[in-house]
Structures are given as C-alpha cells and as structure tokens.
Write a protein that holds these residues in place. Structure first.
Motif, PDB file in Angstrom:
ATOM      1  N   ALA A 285     -18.937 -11.129 -40.328  1.00 59.06           N
ATOM      2  CA  ALA A 285     -19.950 -10.378 -41.067  1.00 59.06           C
ATOM      3  C   ALA A 285     -21.283 -10.422 -40.328  1.00 59.06           C
ATOM      4  O   ALA A 285     -21.595 -11.377 -39.614  1.00 59.06           O
ATOM      5  CB  ALA A 285     -20.111 -10.952 -42.468  1.00 59.06           C
ATOM      6  N   ILE A 286     -22.068  -9.362 -40.517  1.00 59.00           N
ATOM      7  CA  ILE A 286     -23.353  -9.260 -39.837  1.00 59.00           C
ATOM      8  C   ILE A 286     -24.402  -8.706 -40.785  1.00 59.00           C
ATOM      9  O   ILE A 286     -24.128  -7.840 -41.618  1.00 59.00           O
ATOM     10  CB  ILE A 286     -23.237  -8.346 -38.588  1.00 59.00           C
ATOM     11  N   VAL A 287     -25.612  -9.233 -40.662  1.00 55.26           N
ATOM     12  CA  VAL A 287     -26.811  -8.652 -41.264  1.00 55.26           C
ATOM     13  C   VAL A 287     -27.741  -8.290 -40.110  1.00 55.26           C
ATOM     14  O   VAL A 287     -27.969  -9.114 -39.219  1.00 55.26           O
ATOM     15  CB  VAL A 287     -27.518  -9.638 -42.208  1.00 55.26           C
ATOM     16  N   ALA A 288     -28.237  -7.067 -40.102  1.00 48.46           N
ATOM     17  CA  ALA A 288     -29.150  -6.629 -39.036  1.00 48.46           C
ATOM     18  C   ALA A 288     -30.323  -5.887 -39.675  1.00 48.46           C
ATOM     19  O   ALA A 288     -30.117  -4.942 -40.440  1.00 48.46           O
ATOM     20  CB  ALA A 288     -28.429  -5.728 -38.038  1.00 48.46           C
ATOM     21  N   ILE A 289     -31.531  -6.347 -39.367  1.00 53.08           N
ATOM     22  CA  ILE A 289     -32.735  -5.776 -39.963  1.00 53.08           C
ATOM     23  C   ILE A 289     -33.636  -5.251 -38.855  1.00 53.08           C
ATOM     24  O   ILE A 289     -34.025  -6.005 -37.949  1.00 53.08           O
ATOM     25  CB  ILE A 289     -33.483  -6.826 -40.808  1.00 53.08           C
ATOM     26  N   PRO A 290     -33.992  -3.964 -38.906  1.00 56.01           N
ATOM     27  CA  PRO A 290     -34.878  -3.400 -37.886  1.00 56.01           C
ATOM     28  C   PRO A 290     -36.343  -3.742 -38.171  1.00 56.01           C
ATOM     29  O   PRO A 290     -36.763  -3.820 -39.328  1.00 56.01           O
ATOM     30  CB  PRO A 290     -34.639  -1.895 -38.025  1.00 56.01           C
ATOM     31  N   ILE A 291     -37.089  -3.930 -37.108  1.00 56.00           N
ATOM     32  CA  ILE A 291     -38.538  -4.126 -37.203  1.00 56.00           C
ATOM     33  C   ILE A 291     -39.206  -2.888 -36.622  1.00 56.00           C
ATOM     34  O   ILE A 291     -38.950  -2.522 -35.457  1.00 56.00           O
ATOM     35  CB  ILE A 291     -38.991  -5.382 -36.438  1.00 56.00           C
ATOM     36  N   HIS A 292     -40.038  -2.247 -37.425  1.00 56.21           N
ATOM     37  CA  HIS A 292     -40.695  -1.013 -37.008  1.00 56.21           C
ATOM     38  C   HIS A 292     -42.130  -1.289 -36.582  1.00 56.21           C
ATOM     39  O   HIS A 292     -42.846  -2.058 -37.224  1.00 56.21           O
ATOM     40  CB  HIS A 292     -40.721  -0.002 -38.151  1.00 56.21           C
ATOM     41  N   ARG A 293     -42.534  -0.649 -35.511  1.00 54.00           N
ATOM     42  CA  ARG A 293     -43.939  -0.653 -35.091  1.00 54.00           C
ATOM     43  C   ARG A 293     -44.310   0.790 -34.775  1.00 54.00           C
ATOM     44  O   ARG A 293     -43.646   1.453 -33.984  1.00 54.00           O
ATOM     45  CB  ARG A 293     -44.161  -1.541 -33.863  1.00 54.00           C
ATOM     46  N   ASN A 294     -45.372   1.264 -35.456  1.00 53.73           N
ATOM     47  CA  ASN A 294     -45.794   2.662 -35.297  1.00 53.73           C
ATOM     48  C   ASN A 294     -44.657   3.633 -35.597  1.00 53.73           C
ATOM     49  O   ASN A 294     -44.493   4.652 -34.925  1.00 53.73           O
ATOM     50  CB  ASN A 294     -46.339   2.900 -33.883  1.00 53.73           C
ATOM     51  N   GLY A 295     -43.850   3.285 -36.617  1.00 53.03           N
ATOM     52  CA  GLY A 295     -42.772   4.153 -37.050  1.00 53.03           C
ATOM     53  C   GLY A 295     -41.532   4.128 -36.187  1.00 53.03           C
ATOM     54  O   GLY A 295     -40.594   4.896 -36.421  1.00 53.03           O
ATOM     55  N   LYS A 296     -41.479   3.251 -35.197  1.00 55.36           N
ATOM     56  CA  LYS A 296     -40.370   3.198 -34.258  1.00 55.36           C
ATOM     57  C   LYS A 296     -39.737   1.815 -34.280  1.00 55.36           C
ATOM     58  O   LYS A 296     -40.432   0.802 -34.380  1.00 55.36           O
ATOM     59  CB  LYS A 296     -40.878   3.519 -32.848  1.00 55.36           C
ATOM     60  N   VAL A 297     -38.401   1.758 -34.182  1.00 54.42           N
ATOM     61  CA  VAL A 297     -37.708   0.472 -34.140  1.00 54.42           C
ATOM     62  C   VAL A 297     -37.924  -0.163 -32.767  1.00 54.42           C
ATOM     63  O   VAL A 297     -37.562   0.410 -31.736  1.00 54.42           O
ATOM     64  CB  VAL A 297     -36.204   0.636 -34.400  1.00 54.42           C
ATOM     65  N   THR A 298     -38.530  -1.348 -32.750  1.00 55.12           N
ATOM     66  CA  THR A 298     -38.771  -2.055 -31.493  1.00 55.12           C
ATOM     67  C   THR A 298     -37.945  -3.331 -31.363  1.00 55.12           C
ATOM     68  O   THR A 298     -37.765  -3.839 -30.260  1.00 55.12           O
ATOM     69  CB  THR A 298     -40.257  -2.428 -31.361  1.00 55.12           C
ATOM     70  N   ASP A 299     -37.459  -3.842 -32.510  1.00 54.95           N
ATOM     71  CA  ASP A 299     -36.672  -5.076 -32.491  1.00 54.95           C
ATOM     72  C   ASP A 299     -35.652  -5.024 -33.617  1.00 54.95           C
ATOM     73  O   ASP A 299     -35.843  -4.322 -34.626  1.00 54.95           O
ATOM     74  CB  ASP A 299     -37.563  -6.315 -32.692  1.00 54.95           C
ATOM     75  N   ILE A 300     -34.582  -5.773 -33.439  1.00 58.28           N
ATOM     76  CA  ILE A 300     -33.576  -5.930 -34.474  1.00 58.28           C
ATOM     77  C   ILE A 300     -33.281  -7.430 -34.607  1.00 58.28           C
ATOM     78  O   ILE A 300     -32.923  -8.078 -33.622  1.00 58.28           O
ATOM     79  CB  ILE A 300     -32.277  -5.190 -34.145  1.00 58.28           C
ATOM     80  N   ALA A 301     -33.455  -7.966 -35.802  1.00 60.67           N
ATOM     81  CA  ALA A 301     -33.065  -9.343 -36.084  1.00 60.67           C
ATOM     82  C   ALA A 301     -31.665  -9.298 -36.682  1.00 60.67           C
ATOM     83  O   ALA A 301     -31.425  -8.623 -37.683  1.00 60.67           O
ATOM     84  CB  ALA A 301     -34.034  -9.989 -37.050  1.00 60.67           C
ATOM     85  N   ALA A 302     -30.725 -10.005 -36.049  1.00 58.99           N
ATOM     86  CA  ALA A 302     -29.341  -9.989 -36.500  1.00 58.99           C
ATOM     87  C   ALA A 302     -28.844 -11.401 -36.698  1.00 58.99           C
ATOM     88  O   ALA A 302     -29.204 -12.311 -35.934  1.00 58.99           O
ATOM     89  CB  ALA A 302     -28.463  -9.256 -35.481  1.00 58.99           C
ATOM     90  N   TRP A 303     -28.059 -11.599 -37.739  1.00 63.01           N
ATOM     91  CA  TRP A 303     -27.387 -12.882 -37.893  1.00 63.01           C
ATOM     92  C   TRP A 303     -25.973 -12.665 -38.378  1.00 63.01           C
ATOM     93  O   TRP A 303     -25.625 -11.644 -38.962  1.00 63.01           O
ATOM     94  CB  TRP A 303     -28.164 -13.847 -38.780  1.00 63.01           C
ATOM     95  N   TYR A 304     -25.126 -13.662 -38.071  1.00 68.29           N
ATOM     96  CA  TYR A 304     -23.676 -13.529 -38.218  1.00 68.29           C
ATOM     97  C   TYR A 304     -23.124 -14.662 -39.069  1.00 68.29           C
ATOM     98  O   TYR A 304     -23.605 -15.792 -39.001  1.00 68.29           O
ATOM     99  CB  TYR A 304     -23.003 -13.556 -36.836  1.00 68.29           C
ATOM    100  N   PHE A 305     -22.063 -14.345 -39.841  1.00 64.94           N
ATOM    101  CA  PHE A 305     -21.412 -15.317 -40.705  1.00 64.94           C
ATOM    102  C   PHE A 305     -19.959 -15.534 -40.268  1.00 64.94           C
ATOM    103  O   PHE A 305     -19.323 -14.605 -39.787  1.00 64.94           O
ATOM    104  CB  PHE A 305     -21.430 -14.838 -42.159  1.00 64.94           C
TER     105      PHE A 305
END
Length: 305
Positions: A285-305
């Motif tokens: 399983a995965i959770v992935a959360i995008p981080i937006h800067r100026n309306g654009k995705v610049t990073d993705i924090a992901a963690w796994y189970f």
C-alpha cells in the motif's frame, strides 16, 4: 552492526500495528462540488470502509468539509458529540481521533486527506499541526496534535517554539518542501530528541500545507518503532528536466537512476494531477501527497505499508 539494527527495524515496521489506522482521500465531485471518496486504506476495518464509501461532504460538513472550509489542517480528538458524521461506525472500529489536511493548488482544492487513529495503551506516535502566532514571521507554535500515549512528549511539544529553519517544523517551513528526519532520538537537528527517545519516536516527516490566503501550516508525522507511521518514507522532487527523483528517504528498492515521469504510474499520476492517492493492500500500500508551489507540483511525499 548497523545492518543488523536496520534489518530488525525494518522487520518490526513491517509487522507492527501502524499508528495511522485509516487514510482517506476526498476530492471535489465535478457534478455538485461536494467531497467524495477517491481512495483509502482501511486495513481490516471493512465495515467502516463500507460506511465511508457512501459518504459525501459539503463545505464545512464533517471532518473533511471542515478542513476544506477553514483551509487548514483540523485535528479532532473525540468523535462523540462532534461534527464527525461516522461516529457509530468509527467507535465500532475502535477509531477515536483524526486529522484532516486540505491540499490546494493555488486557490483550487484538489483533495482533503484524512488520517484516523485508535486509542489504546500501546499507541505511540504523533501527528502535529504547527503555525506562526500573531506574528506571521514566527516562531511556530503547536496549534493542535494527536500523540497517542506519548503524554510527556505532547507536553514538551506544547511548550516548544520553532523559528524558521530550526527543527523539523522550522526547516519544513523555511524550505516550503517536505522534510524527513531520521533517528529522532539522537538527531542533533531534532530539538526534542531527548523526549522523542523517551517516547520511542524514530522518524519524522514534515509537510507544508498552504492555503489560498497565503497562510502556511506545517503538519509533522512522527513515527515510533512499535506503531510506525509507515514501513518506508520517500520524498520525490522535481528536477530541471521535468522528472521526479528521490531526494530523501530509504530507496533500497530503487536503482540510483530511478525517476518518475509525470502521468506514468501512481506517483506520476500524482505529479500530473496534483491529487493525493491512498491505495493498495497491506504489504504494497502507498500514500502519496503532492506539495504545490505556485500552483505546480514540486515534490511528492510518499510512504509505504
């Protein structure tokens, strides 16, 4: 020796009960604008999953709707008598608290992510919300949080302030990007390392949460060995050539040249759409959360189970 410690930690993280028992992603419905469920991880809580799949939240309604309306992370430490809509089903599943985190791309809400917890004597970990006080330049103070049984660590957190660039919340705030701290109990960068060690905290992830108003909150997820947040954390960051590569984490399963192309695979879909995901079965399983800067995705924090 270090390899043996790591193997033991990995094994414990794989088999232990996780601190977050339910993760959900709620997205605006194109037809009526209300929030509908787009994905979730429920473990063996199948009855609560079935109830949740039938829910829809208007602006300000329920935990997801309240986070949407207030444009900030919301912590709810008790469901009975509150605005939480699924109280009976949650209590039957042993769930007692939760946090909802809105994800905005500029002024547009892409999703609300909810984490739900169960309260028991072995529940160790923390999810915190930090923000500046009346002075928008800081320092950061704890706005709210859920700490399981880590009462002393909770007390320390309530009496700690983080200037920009200091500690996990301050470094996340300064960079505007997700930050991962390893070995919290011995890290000189983690200002609460002594109390973290006493509470059994092992790793921390910081997530910036921006609002259309320009306000920023920092959500920190602190993991313990016995009840970890996840088996593995990764942070993927946008490169100059338009791909995403691992900038932090434990990418043991990946070759050094691993990269994510927007639009391809789970992480690529997150990068292209700006919408979080929570999907898969235990062990994959995965959770992935995008981080937006100026309306654009610049990073993705992901963690796994």
């Amino acid at each position: 020796m270090l390899e043996n410690v790591k193997e033991a930690s990995d094994a414990a993280a794989t088999t232990a009960k996780t601190f977050i028992r339910v993760t959900e992603v709620w997205v605006p419905d194109e037809a009526d604008g209300r929030l509908k469920r787009a994905g979730g991880l429920y473990g063996d809580l199948t009855e609560f999953e079935a109830v949740s799949g039938k829910e829809i939240f208007a602006l300000g309604e329920g935990l997801p709707g309240k986070a949407w309306a207030e444009q900030k992370p919301i912590v709810l430490k008790g469901f009975r008598g509150s605005y939480f809509k699924r109280t009976d089903a949650a209590e039957a599943a042993g769930l007692t608290a939760g946090i909802a985190m809105p994800v905005f791309a500029g002024s547009r809400l892409t999703a609300v992510v909810t984490f739900l917890f169960g309260d028991d004597s072995e529940h160790v970990g923390a999810v915190e919300v930090w923000a500046p006080g009346e002075d928008p330049s800081g320092p950061l103070a704890l706005q709210d949080g859920y700490f399981g049984t880590a009462d002393h660590f909770a007390w320390i957190s309530r009496h700690t302030r983080f200037p920009k660039g200091m500690g996990l919340p301050g470094k996340t705030w300064e960079s505007g990007r997700p930050k991962l701290f390893h070995d919290l109990g011995i890290s000189h960068r983690f200002l609460r390392s002594d109390s973290a060690a006493d509470a059994g905290m092992t790793a921390g992830l910081g997530l910036p949460v921006s609002a259309p108003s320009g306000d920023t909150h920092i959500v920190t997820l602190l993991s313990a060995l016995g009840t970890p947040i996840a088996r593995q954390f990764e942070i993927w960051s946008l490169t100059g050539d338009g791909y995403f590569t691992v900038s932090d984490g434990v990418p043991d399963r990946l070759p050094p040249s691993a990269r994510v192309t927007p639009g391809e695979g789970i992480l690529g879909t997150v990068a292209a759409t700006g919408v979080p995901v929570a999907t898969g079965e235990p062990g994959s399983a995965i959770v992935a959360i995008p981080i937006h800067r100026n309306g654009k995705v610049t990073d993705i924090a992901a963690w796994y189970f």
